[in-house]
Design an enzyme around this catalytic site. Structure first.
Site, PDB file in Angstrom:
ATOM      1  N   ASP A  67      -7.995   8.595  12.690  1.00  0.00           N
ATOM      2  CA  ASP A  67      -8.145   7.979  11.378  1.00  0.00           C
ATOM      3  C   ASP A  67      -8.804   6.615  11.515  1.00  0.00           C
ATOM      4  OD1 ASP A  67      -7.274   6.976   8.581  1.00  0.00           O
ATOM      5  OD2 ASP A  67      -6.350   8.961   8.653  1.00  0.00           O
ATOM      6  N   HIS A 282      -5.296   3.105   5.558  1.00  0.00           N
ATOM      7  CA  HIS A 282      -5.338   4.558   5.418  1.00  0.00           C
ATOM      8  C   HIS A 282      -4.553   5.252   6.521  1.00  0.00           C
ATOM      9  CE1 HIS A 282      -7.271   8.594   5.274  1.00  0.00           C
ATOM     10  NE2 HIS A 282      -7.436   8.324   3.986  1.00  0.00           N
ATOM     11  N   ASN A 296      16.399   4.830  10.315  1.00  0.00           N
ATOM     12  CA  ASN A 296      16.573   3.370  10.271  1.00  0.00           C
ATOM     13  C   ASN A 296      16.945   2.817   8.895  1.00  0.00           C
ATOM     14  OD1 ASN A 296      14.187   3.641   8.877  1.00  0.00           O
ATOM     15  ND2 ASN A 296      12.945   2.449  10.306  1.00  0.00           N
ATOM     16  N   SER A 451      -6.150  13.252   1.742  1.00  0.00           N
ATOM     17  CA  SER A 451      -5.774  12.476   2.934  1.00  0.00           C
ATOM     18  C   SER A 451      -4.278  12.354   3.075  1.00  0.00           C
ATOM     19  CB  SER A 451      -6.377  11.067   2.863  1.00  0.00           C
ATOM     20  OG  SER A 451      -7.750  11.087   3.139  1.00  0.00           O
TER      21      SER A 451
END
Length: 531
Positions: A67, A282, A296, A451
């Site tokens: 990416d 992105h 977490n 995406s």
């Protein structure tokens, strides 16, 4: 990240708008919810953890995020980043002899000794730049017979570039006009961050001010003025300015930053170890969707609970180069990735053969590639989109999934308005609208696009491979495709562009090979039956 949504400009041109402007807020983590129990068309990840995976021990699987960069220090990602234990951090040596110095969390193929590329041209721009000198004095009348095909391709590309550049300039002017008018209204209101009530009480003096008032009165029902201004106006303005100044500018060429020979696709050892780069928005968002820490109690929960993220930077703000894509795939494969997410694509290709060979290499090494279908609302059975299935053999396709984007409602709006589709080129759909995930600065943000849908599927692939490590990449793809939730109704989308666009209704099964939305619960149940 492609921008695809639009709303009507006050100045006669198309302005971009994220789904946040047009749609009501979605449930947090909606991509992992269940249609029946949560009335949201997620992929039933949480149901799978609760009912199928409880008490089972997974193995660690490496998922590469090929990416634009990943922030390895993000609060929700730092615990799940891949660490190359064969490399000694910061010693300036290639300890593991893989050809890449200090590649602790991955590698950056668009970086150089001093800095990294941020903005790049489109492949279209590079092709026009390559050929414009060659054909500077060529006409239809004098073109040599041997050059005719190349000359026709050049003319077509040049026309396309001129069209896109003209549209980008018009949209940039539209955004500038909107911004200037809005700034004027805000100045009259007298507040830096006016509220919905402030705009409703404003007394417009001109027609433009009245339209600004109407637009903001609608927008501020969904978000604050600050968010609207930054996410809608400035992001749109910056997007088109980037297109004009960089993406579509034949005079712009940043490749000297890297220091390689960009025309030598066989060259492999270049770049640097900065996996974040200058803009990791992105890739960081993609990484969080796949595997943000589920333990977490911070931020979000990724799809997979036992994968580590390898950062492979190969895509700039602009079109990726085929050389970098191929090297990124090979790097991920050679360093142990079992799944590679590729949330990128383009309409033109410089050297598709080198990418195809890398795809075949990944298939031969039992690595699954997951790719975003693209955000142009196009049928990629017909329109070119690279890389694609069309000129690869069945063996390669068997370990490569192409993903379209879906929304949260099981109705005619299920296909995301921007998502590409293709009955033979797109395998499955997955959630890709208003997906809340990690962004740089240990922050979080809603983004939308194929995406975002692709890493949902990459996360699922990583989840399956971690709990069923004996399954091959081809089997994992087969399981994901076979276990989709079938969609047995029509969906609507706009066919064409602008005022002439036609609203069409088609069976969802016409949009992809599987005819459905991926389902983690059903996929894991099916995986358990494979021997």
């Amino acid at each position: 990240m492609d921008k695809s949504r639009i709303f009507k400009s006050l100045f006669g041109v198309a302005l971009l708008s994220s789904v946040s402007f047009l749609a009501s807020a979605q449930k947090p983590n909606w991509q992992n919810l269940d249609l029946k129990t949560d009335t949201t068309f997620g992929i039933s990840t949480e149901k799978a953890y609760k009912e199928l995976l409880k008490g089972k021990k997974p193995t660690k699987v490496i998922v590469a995020v090929n990416d634009g960069g990943v922030e390895a220090t993000h609060e929700d990602l730092k615990s799940i980043m891949w660490v190359n234990k064969k490399e000694v951090a910061g010693n300036g040596k290639d300890d593991d002899k893989n050809g890449y110095i200090d590649d602790i969390n991955g590698w950056n193929f668009i970086g150089g000794p001093k800095e990294s590329i941020n903005y790049e041209t489109l492949e279209l721009t590079r092709l026009v730049r390559r050929d414009q000198d060659r054909f500077a004095n060529t006409t239809d009348a004098n073109v040599a017979e041997k050059d005719k095909a190349d000359f026709e391709a050049f003319k077509k590309a040049r026309t396309d570039l001129e069209k896109q550049l003209g549209e980008a300039k018009a949209n940039l002017a539209g955004y500038a006009g909107f911004k200037n008018a809005l700034d004027g209204v805000v100045k009259k209101i007298g507040k830096d961050n006016p509220t919905l009530e402030d705009f409703q009480n404003f007394k417009p003096a001109t027609d433009v001010e009245g339209r600004i008032q109407n637009a903001l009165s609608g927008a501020l029902k969904e978000m604050s003025f600050k968010d609207f201004y930054n996410d809608e106006i400035m992001e749109g303005y910056d997007h088109f300015k980037q297109q004009v100044d960089y993406n579509l500018n034949v005079d712009y060429n940043p490749r000297s930053i890297v220091g390689d020979d960009p025309n030598n696709s066989k060259e492999k050892f270049y770049g640097n170890n900065d996996v974040a780069g200058p803009d990791a928005m992105h890739g960081t968002h993609v990484a969080g969707i796949i595997a943000a820490d589920r333990t977490n109690k911070l931020g979000i929960s990724g799809v997979a609970n036992s994968v580590v993220i390898m950062g492979v930077r190969c895509t700039p703000n602009g079109d990726e180069r085929d050389k970098d894509v191929a090297n990124g795939i090979r790097y991920a494969v050679d360093n142990g990735a079992k799944v590679i997410n590729m949330s990128f694509g383009k309409a033109y290709s410089w050297d598709k053969a080198v990418v195809n060979e890398a795809m075949k290499y990944a298939a031969a090494k039992d690595v699954l590639i997951v790719q975003a279908a693209g955000n142009e609302n196009k049928d990629i059975d017909v329109e070119t989109n690279y890389p694609n299935h069309k000129d690869l053999d069945e063996k390669t396709i068997a370990s490569w999934i192409t993903v379209g984007a879906s929304g949260p409602k099981d109705d005619e709006s299920l296909k995301a308005s921007f998502s590409n589709f293709g009955k033979t080129q797109v395998d499955v759909f997955a959630p890709g609208v208003r997906i809340y995930s990690t962004v740089p600065g240990s922050k979080y943000k809603n983004l939308d696009g194929t995406s975002m849908a692709s890493p949902v599927v990459a996360g699922l692939a990583g989840l399956i491979r971690s709990y069923y490590p004996k399954l091959s990449a081809a089997q994992v793809k087969e399981i994901i495709v076979k276990s989709v939730t079938k969609v047995n109704h029509n969906v609507t989308y706009a066919k064409g562009e602008g005022p002439a666009a036609e609203k069409v209704s088609v069976p969802f099964s016409d949009l992809c090979i599987s005819g459905g939305i991926v389902n983690a619960y059903e996929a894991l149940k099916l995986a358990a039956t494979y021997k």
